[in-house]
Write a protein that holds these residues in place. Structure first.
Motif, PDB file in Angstrom:
ATOM      1  N   THR A  94      10.817  14.991   7.617  1.00 38.27           N
ATOM      2  CA  THR A  94      10.960  13.768   6.808  1.00 38.27           C
ATOM      3  C   THR A  94       9.606  13.064   6.699  1.00 38.27           C
ATOM      4  OG1 THR A  94      13.222  13.541   7.641  1.00 38.27           O
ATOM      5  CG2 THR A  94      12.295  11.633   6.522  1.00 38.27           C
ATOM      6  N   LYS A  95       8.904  12.960   7.830  1.00 42.89           N
ATOM      7  CA  LYS A  95       7.581  12.317   7.838  1.00 42.89           C
ATOM      8  C   LYS A  95       6.625  13.077   6.911  1.00 42.89           C
ATOM      9  CE  LYS A  95       7.308   9.862  12.260  1.00 42.89           C
ATOM     10  NZ  LYS A  95       8.633   9.904  12.868  1.00 42.89           N
ATOM     11  N   TYR A  96       6.702  14.415   6.976  1.00 48.43           N
ATOM     12  CA  TYR A  96       5.801  15.209   6.133  1.00 48.43           C
ATOM     13  C   TYR A  96       6.075  14.959   4.648  1.00 48.43           C
ATOM     14  CZ  TYR A  96       3.416  18.927   3.706  1.00 48.43           C
ATOM     15  OH  TYR A  96       2.618  19.609   2.829  1.00 48.43           O
ATOM     16  N   LEU A  97       7.338  14.962   4.243  1.00 50.42           N
ATOM     17  CA  LEU A  97       7.684  14.755   2.830  1.00 50.42           C
ATOM     18  C   LEU A  97       7.173  13.393   2.344  1.00 50.42           C
ATOM     19  CD1 LEU A  97      11.331  16.181   2.777  1.00 50.42           C
ATOM     20  CD2 LEU A  97       9.275  17.280   1.847  1.00 50.42           C
ATOM     21  N   ALA A  98       7.276  12.390   3.221  1.00 54.19           N
ATOM     22  CA  ALA A  98       6.809  11.043   2.867  1.00 54.19           C
ATOM     23  C   ALA A  98       5.286  11.035   2.697  1.00 54.19           C
ATOM     24  CB  ALA A  98       7.229  10.049   3.942  1.00 54.19           C
ATOM     25  N   VAL A  99       4.576  11.609   3.672  1.00 55.46           N
ATOM     26  CA  VAL A  99       3.115  11.628   3.652  1.00 55.46           C
ATOM     27  C   VAL A  99       2.601  12.459   2.467  1.00 55.46           C
ATOM     28  CG1 VAL A  99       1.091  12.506   4.924  1.00 55.46           C
ATOM     29  CG2 VAL A  99       2.840  11.181   6.118  1.00 55.46           C
ATOM     30  N   ARG A 100       3.280  13.568   2.197  1.00 49.40           N
ATOM     31  CA  ARG A 100       2.904  14.437   1.073  1.00 49.40           C
ATOM     32  C   ARG A 100       2.956  13.664  -0.251  1.00 49.40           C
ATOM     33  NH1 ARG A 100       7.134  18.522  -1.444  1.00 49.40           N
ATOM     34  NH2 ARG A 100       7.662  16.507  -2.333  1.00 49.40           N
ATOM     35  N   ASP A 101       3.895  12.707  -0.330  1.00 49.87           N
ATOM     36  CA  ASP A 101       4.032  11.920  -1.568  1.00 49.87           C
ATOM     37  C   ASP A 101       3.301  10.579  -1.495  1.00 49.87           C
ATOM     38  OD1 ASP A 101       5.459  13.961  -2.674  1.00 49.87           O
ATOM     39  OD2 ASP A 101       7.142  12.721  -3.337  1.00 49.87           O
ATOM     40  N   GLY A 102       2.348  10.496  -0.566  1.00 49.06           N
ATOM     41  CA  GLY A 102       1.456   9.327  -0.552  1.00 49.06           C
ATOM     42  C   GLY A 102       1.889   8.137   0.284  1.00 49.06           C
ATOM     43  N   LEU A 103       2.979   8.287   1.067  1.00 49.53           N
ATOM     44  CA  LEU A 103       3.401   7.173   1.921  1.00 49.53           C
ATOM     45  C   LEU A 103       2.788   7.310   3.316  1.00 49.53           C
ATOM     46  CD1 LEU A 103       7.243   6.814   1.162  1.00 49.53           C
ATOM     47  CD2 LEU A 103       5.334   5.723  -0.002  1.00 49.53           C
ATOM     48  N   LYS A 104       2.914   6.242   4.090  1.00 43.66           N
ATOM     49  CA  LYS A 104       2.556   6.299   5.516  1.00 43.66           C
ATOM     50  C   LYS A 104       3.860   6.492   6.287  1.00 43.66           C
ATOM     51  CE  LYS A 104       0.348   2.297   5.866  1.00 43.66           C
ATOM     52  NZ  LYS A 104       0.304   1.748   4.489  1.00 43.66           N
ATOM     53  N   THR A 105       3.765   7.021   7.498  1.00 46.02           N
ATOM     54  CA  THR A 105       5.004   7.233   8.275  1.00 46.02           C
ATOM     55  C   THR A 105       5.654   5.896   8.637  1.00 46.02           C
ATOM     56  OG1 THR A 105       3.716   7.384  10.306  1.00 46.02           O
ATOM     57  CG2 THR A 105       4.299   9.458   9.247  1.00 46.02           C
ATOM     58  N   SER A 106       4.861   4.818   8.593  1.00 40.38           N
ATOM     59  CA  SER A 106       5.421   3.489   8.919  1.00 40.38           C
ATOM     60  C   SER A 106       6.125   2.839   7.734  1.00 40.38           C
ATOM     61  CB  SER A 106       4.301   2.575   9.412  1.00 40.38           C
ATOM     62  OG  SER A 106       3.267   2.531   8.424  1.00 40.38           O
ATOM     63  N   ASP A 107       6.105   3.510   6.571  1.00 38.25           N
ATOM     64  CA  ASP A 107       6.707   2.916   5.371  1.00 38.25           C
ATOM     65  C   ASP A 107       8.230   2.986   5.346  1.00 38.25           C
ATOM     66  OD1 ASP A 107       4.355   2.061   4.231  1.00 38.25           O
ATOM     67  OD2 ASP A 107       4.037   3.887   3.045  1.00 38.25           O
ATOM     68  N   PHE A 108       8.811   3.825   6.212  1.00 41.39           N
ATOM     69  CA  PHE A 108      10.275   3.936   6.248  1.00 41.39           C
ATOM     70  C   PHE A 108      10.721   3.969   7.705  1.00 41.39           C
ATOM     71  CE2 PHE A 108       8.776   8.235   6.615  1.00 41.39           C
ATOM     72  CZ  PHE A 108       9.668   8.843   7.471  1.00 41.39           C
ATOM     73  N   THR A 109      12.020   3.835   7.917  1.00 45.67           N
ATOM     74  CA  THR A 109      12.551   3.821   9.284  1.00 45.67           C
ATOM     75  C   THR A 109      13.418   5.040   9.541  1.00 45.67           C
ATOM     76  OG1 THR A 109      12.662   1.424   9.089  1.00 45.67           O
ATOM     77  CG2 THR A 109      13.819   2.388  10.952  1.00 45.67           C
ATOM     78  N   PRO A 110      12.990   5.926  10.450  1.00 44.77           N
ATOM     79  CA  PRO A 110      13.877   7.040  10.815  1.00 44.77           C
ATOM     80  C   PRO A 110      14.968   6.534  11.762  1.00 44.77           C
ATOM     81  CG  PRO A 110      11.785   7.223  11.996  1.00 44.77           C
ATOM     82  CD  PRO A 110      11.723   5.957  11.200  1.00 44.77           C
ATOM     83  N   VAL A 111      16.198   6.961  11.526  1.00 43.84           N
ATOM     84  CA  VAL A 111      17.317   6.536  12.370  1.00 43.84           C
ATOM     85  C   VAL A 111      17.974   7.783  12.967  1.00 43.84           C
ATOM     86  CG1 VAL A 111      19.475   5.219  12.442  1.00 43.84           C
ATOM     87  CG2 VAL A 111      17.705   4.609  10.772  1.00 43.84           C
ATOM     88  N   ALA A 112      18.096   7.819  14.290  1.00 43.78           N
ATOM     89  CA  ALA A 112      18.707   8.983  14.949  1.00 43.78           C
ATOM     90  C   ALA A 112      20.220   8.918  14.789  1.00 43.78           C
ATOM     91  CB  ALA A 112      18.337   8.996  16.432  1.00 43.78           C
ATOM     92  N   VAL A 113      20.767   9.837  13.981  1.00 45.09           N
ATOM     93  CA  VAL A 113      22.218   9.820  13.723  1.00 45.09           C
ATOM     94  C   VAL A 113      22.892  11.150  14.056  1.00 45.09           C
ATOM     95  CG1 VAL A 113      22.147   7.992  11.979  1.00 45.09           C
ATOM     96  CG2 VAL A 113      21.817  10.369  11.271  1.00 45.09           C
ATOM     97  N   GLY A 114      22.138  12.076  14.676  1.00 43.88           N
ATOM     98  CA  GLY A 114      22.745  13.365  15.009  1.00 43.88           C
ATOM     99  C   GLY A 114      23.119  14.125  13.746  1.00 43.88           C
ATOM    100  N   ALA A 115      24.200  14.901  13.831  1.00 43.67           N
ATOM    101  CA  ALA A 115      24.670  15.680  12.680  1.00 43.67           C
ATOM    102  C   ALA A 115      26.192  15.608  12.662  1.00 43.67           C
ATOM    103  CB  ALA A 115      24.192  17.126  12.808  1.00 43.67           C
ATOM    104  N   GLY A 116      26.790  16.203  11.630  1.00 41.53           N
ATOM    105  CA  GLY A 116      28.257  16.229  11.580  1.00 41.53           C
ATOM    106  C   GLY A 116      28.834  14.850  11.359  1.00 41.53           C
ATOM    107  N   GLN A 117      29.861  14.517  12.140  1.00 40.65           N
ATOM    108  CA  GLN A 117      30.599  13.256  11.933  1.00 40.65           C
ATOM    109  C   GLN A 117      29.725  12.019  12.067  1.00 40.65           C
ATOM    110  OE1 GLN A 117      33.558  13.215  10.551  1.00 40.65           O
ATOM    111  NE2 GLN A 117      33.316  15.434  10.611  1.00 40.65           N
ATOM    112  N   THR A 118      28.749  12.044  12.987  1.00 40.24           N
ATOM    113  CA  THR A 118      27.917  10.851  13.204  1.00 40.24           C
ATOM    114  C   THR A 118      26.994  10.612  12.005  1.00 40.24           C
ATOM    115  OG1 THR A 118      26.421  12.255  14.514  1.00 40.24           O
ATOM    116  CG2 THR A 118      27.967  10.859  15.729  1.00 40.24           C
ATOM    117  N   PHE A 119      26.505  11.702  11.411  1.00 37.40           N
ATOM    118  CA  PHE A 119      25.669  11.591  10.210  1.00 37.40           C
ATOM    119  C   PHE A 119      26.513  11.048   9.048  1.00 37.40           C
ATOM    120  CE2 PHE A 119      23.784  13.071   6.268  1.00 37.40           C
ATOM    121  CZ  PHE A 119      22.410  12.972   6.466  1.00 37.40           C
ATOM    122  N   ILE A 120      27.692  11.627   8.893  1.00 39.41           N
ATOM    123  CA  ILE A 120      28.596  11.236   7.801  1.00 39.41           C
ATOM    124  C   ILE A 120      29.007   9.765   7.924  1.00 39.41           C
ATOM    125  CG2 ILE A 120      30.932  11.642   6.869  1.00 39.41           C
ATOM    126  CD1 ILE A 120      30.368  14.695   7.410  1.00 39.41           C
TER     127      ILE A 120
END
Length: 346
Positions: free
Chosen positions: A158-184
Motif C-alpha cells: 500500500t505504501k509503495y502504491l502511494a509513493v509511486r503515485d507521488g504521495l508520502k507514506t504519511s499522507d494516509f492512515t494504514p489501519v490493521a484490520v486483518g482479513a476475512g470477517q474483520t476486513f469486511i
C-alpha cells in the motif's frame, strides 16, 4: 522386599527423572543431523488462497508421504508468522518473500526455500461508499486504508502504491484490520475507505457489493502493471541456520510442496476447493472455487524463484522503507533454489 524400597522413592524425584527422559527424547529431533521429521510452520492466514499450498499439501497427504509430521499453525497477518519464526516458536513460516529482505537489514538471515508465487495475489479494494473519491492511489491522501497488520506485506505494498503515485507514506492512515470477517466489518462500518486483501475476502466483498477492485495483483500481468515486474510473494521461508542444520528435512518439505504446486497446475479450481477443509468455503462452495480461480495465476508450477523477482521486491521496498533505502541487501542470501531444483521429476 525390593518393591517396598522402590515405593519410598519420593514421587517428585521420580517425576523429575521421567520428565528428563521425555525432554531428551523431544530434543533429539533437533539434532542438526539433517533429519527432523517434526516441523511446525506458521502461516499468515491458513484460509487465505495465497497460502493455500500449505494446507493443500497437508490435505493431499504429501507431507506424510515424505515421512514428515508437519503442524500448520495460523496467524492473521504475515508479520506475526515472521515473529514466530524469529523467536524460534516454529521452524518455518509461510508468508511473503519481502520479509526476508526486511529481516536481513535487521541482522536476521532468513531465506525462502520454496517460492509459491510470482505475483502478490493482493487486491486494493475501494469501499462502495468511497467509490467516487478513490480512482487511483493518488486519492489515498487523507484516507484510512485497511492492511492485515502494520509492518505486513499489505502495508508495504500500500505504501509503495502511494509513493509511486507521488504521495508520502504519511499522507494516509494504514489501519490493521486483518482479513476475512474483520476486513469486511471495517468496510461496512466505514472504519476504512479501502484496503488491501486477498481471496477469499475479495470474492466475498464483491459478492456482498461492499466494494470494487481498484488494483488487481493476482496475475503476473497485474503485478507487472502495478509494481514493474514479477513480485514473488507467498513462500516457505526459514532461518538460514536451521536450513543448514536440517537439509534432509528441508528437502522433504520442498518435495511435498512442489508436488502440490504441480498438482495445482493440472487441476481445476473446483477440484482444488474440494480438497480443502469445508469451513474454508465461508461464502459457499461456488464462491470459494471462484476465489481460487481468480488467484491461481499467481502460483509457480515448480517452487522456483522467478528471474528478476528479488530485484522487483528490493525496488519496491527501497521506495518507502527507510531501513532499506540506503542498505546493501545481499539478494543471493534471501532465497535458495537448491532444494526445489532437487525435487524428483514427475
Amino acid at each position: 522386599m525390593r518393591s517396598h524400597h522402590f515405593s519410598r522413592i519420593p514421587a517428585a524425584l521420580l517425576a523429575g527423572a521421567l520428565a528428563a527422559t521425555t525432554l531428551t527424547a523431544c530434543g533429539s529431533d533437533d539434532s542438526g543431523s539433517g533429519s527432523s521429521n517434526k516441523v511446525k510452520i506458521m502461516v499468515g492466514g491458513l484460509d487465505k488462497v495465497i497460502y493455500l499450498p500449505a494446507m493443500l499439501t497437508q490435505q493431499l497427504g504429501f507431507f506424510k508421504a515424505e515421512g514428515l509430521d508437519v503442524q500448520l499453525l495460523s496467524e492473521p497477518a504475515g508479520v506475526q508468522a515472521e515473529t514466530a519464526l524469529i523467536s524460534g516458536d516454529v521452524q518455518g513460516a509461510v508468508g511473503f518473500y519481502d520479509h526476508t529482505l526486511d529481516l536481513q537489514v535487521k541482522g536476521k538471515q532468513v531465506e525462502s526455500v520454496v517460492q509459491f508465487s510470482h505475483a502478490p495475489g493482493e487486491v486494493e479494494i475501494v469501499s462502495s461508499k468511497a467509490e467516487g473519491d478513490i480512482a487511483t492511489p493518488k486519492d489515498f491522501k487523507g484516507k484510512k486504508l485497511g492492511v492485515t497488520g502494520l509492518g505486513s506485506s499489505t502495508d508495504f505494498l500500500t505504501k509503495y502504491l502511494a509513493v509511486r503515485d507521488g504521495l508520502k507514506t504519511s499522507d494516509f492512515t494504514p489501519v490493521a484490520v486483518g482479513a476475512g470477517q474483520t476486513f469486511i466489518a471495517a468496510l461496512k462500518q466505514g472504519a476504512i475507505q479501502g484496503g488491501m486483501t486477498t481471496d477469499p475476502t475479495v470474492a466475498n466483498v464483491l459478492d456482498q457489493k461492499l466494494g470494487k477492485v481498484l488494483i488487481d495483483m493476482r496475475t503476473p500481468e497485474g503485478s507487472r502493471a502495478a509494481l514493474g515486474g514479477p513480485y514473488p510473494s507467498s513462500s516457505l521461508y526459514m532461518n538460514a541456520s536451521w536450513v543448514d542444520g536440517h537439509r534432509e528435512t528441508v528437502q522433504k518439505l520442498a518435495n511435498a510442496l512442489v508436488k502440490t504446486l504441480r498438482w495445482m497446475s493440472s487441476h481445476s479450481a473446483e477440484e482444488i476447493a474440494a480438497k480443502m477443509p469445508a469451513d474454508y468455503a465461508k461464502g459457499g462452495k461456488a464462491l470459494y472455487a471462484q476465489s481460487i480461480k481468480s488467484t491461481l495465476p499467481m502460483f509457480t508450477k515448480d517452487g522456483v524463484m522467478p528471474a528478476d523477482g528479488p530485484e522487483t521486491v528490493e525496488k519496491v521496498l527501497k521506495a518507502f522503507n527507510p531501513n532499506l533505502k540506503n542498505a546493501d541487501v545481499d539478494l543471493s542470501k534471501t532465497f535458495t533454489t537448491e532444494f526445489v531444483s532437487r525435487v524428483p521429476k514427475g
